[in-house]
Design a protein around this motif. Structure first.
Motif, mmCIF file in Angstrom:
data_model
loop_
_atom_site.group_PDB
_atom_site.id
_atom_site.type_symbol
_atom_site.label_atom_id
_atom_site.label_comp_id
_atom_site.label_asym_id
_atom_site.label_seq_id
_atom_site.Cartn_x
_atom_site.Cartn_y
_atom_site.Cartn_z
ATOM 1 N N GLN A 105 23.234 -21.628 13.872
ATOM 2 C CA GLN A 105 24.280 -21.685 12.845
ATOM 3 C C GLN A 105 23.763 -22.392 11.594
ATOM 4 O O GLN A 105 24.049 -21.971 10.474
ATOM 5 C CB GLN A 105 25.523 -22.399 13.372
ATOM 6 C CG GLN A 105 26.697 -22.361 12.403
ATOM 7 C CD GLN A 105 27.154 -20.941 12.084
ATOM 8 O OE1 GLN A 105 27.316 -20.115 12.972
ATOM 9 N NE2 GLN A 105 27.348 -20.650 10.816
ATOM 10 N N GLU A 108 21.549 -19.932 9.792
ATOM 11 C CA GLU A 108 22.348 -18.919 9.094
ATOM 12 C C GLU A 108 22.991 -19.509 7.836
ATOM 13 O O GLU A 108 23.024 -18.860 6.789
ATOM 14 C CB GLU A 108 23.409 -18.350 10.043
ATOM 15 C CG GLU A 108 24.122 -17.138 9.512
ATOM 16 C CD GLU A 108 23.201 -15.965 9.209
ATOM 17 O OE1 GLU A 108 23.479 -15.254 8.226
ATOM 18 O OE2 GLU A 108 22.209 -15.761 9.923
ATOM 19 N N LYS A 111 20.340 -19.865 5.191
ATOM 20 C CA LYS A 111 20.016 -18.553 4.634
ATOM 21 C C LYS A 111 21.072 -18.109 3.626
ATOM 22 O O LYS A 111 20.751 -17.615 2.545
ATOM 23 C CB LYS A 111 19.891 -17.538 5.763
ATOM 24 C CG LYS A 111 19.431 -16.183 5.311
ATOM 25 C CD LYS A 111 19.276 -15.258 6.501
ATOM 26 C CE LYS A 111 19.046 -13.844 6.038
ATOM 27 N NZ LYS A 111 18.996 -12.903 7.153
ATOM 28 N N LYS A 112 22.347 -18.301 3.972
ATOM 29 C CA LYS A 112 23.437 -17.938 3.058
ATOM 30 C C LYS A 112 23.378 -18.761 1.774
ATOM 31 O O LYS A 112 23.580 -18.241 0.678
ATOM 32 C CB LYS A 112 24.795 -18.119 3.737
ATOM 33 C CG LYS A 112 25.111 -17.057 4.762
ATOM 34 C CD LYS A 112 26.448 -17.309 5.429
ATOM 35 C CE LYS A 112 26.704 -16.288 6.513
ATOM 36 N NZ LYS A 112 27.950 -16.538 7.238
#
Length: 125
Positions: A105, A108, A111-112
């Motif tokens: 998480q 992610e 990355k976002k």
């Protein structure tokens, strides 16, 4: 005065001053373009690493160092760069290689955040 030597000297001085001012502006622009390019490349490398599932201490540490240096690198007091610095500083609070490496998480989210910053940079450069 009507002495051509005085007028010529003043004209040479005026041209020299103009040349120095133009060169200074050009150098500042190149310096600031380099800063923007460095930010873009650093965030892009991080984003690409995350795309491939890699988390390198070096790319995260380099980005942290760059973000910390941005206020000193903002030679023209560019408000867009100041705003980006604040956004990067906020979004990178949880960017630690170990956490991103071990928690999907966190990876992610990183990355976002990187993608969001890249999109923002594209609109500014």
């Amino acid at each position: 005065t009507d002495d051509i030597r005085v007028n010529l000297q003043q004209e040479l001085l005026d041209n020299f001053k103009k040349d120095v001012e133009e060169q200074t502006k050009s150098n500042l622009k190149r310096a600031m373009d380099y800063v923007w390019d460095k930010i873009h490349k650093s965030v892009l490398v991080l984003h690409q690493d995350l795309d491939f599932g890699q988390v390198r201490d070096g790319s995260i540490n380099a980005l942290h160092e760059l973000v910390n240096a941005l206020p000193k690198l903002n030679l023209t007091d560019d408000q867009n760069l100041t705003n980006l610095h604040m956004e990067l500083k906020e979004s990178m609070k949880g960017f630690e290689a170990k956490t991103i490496r071990t928690k999907p998480q966190a990876r992610e989210n990183a990355k976002k955040e990187a993608e969001k910053i890249l999109n923002k940079i594209k609109g500014l450069i």
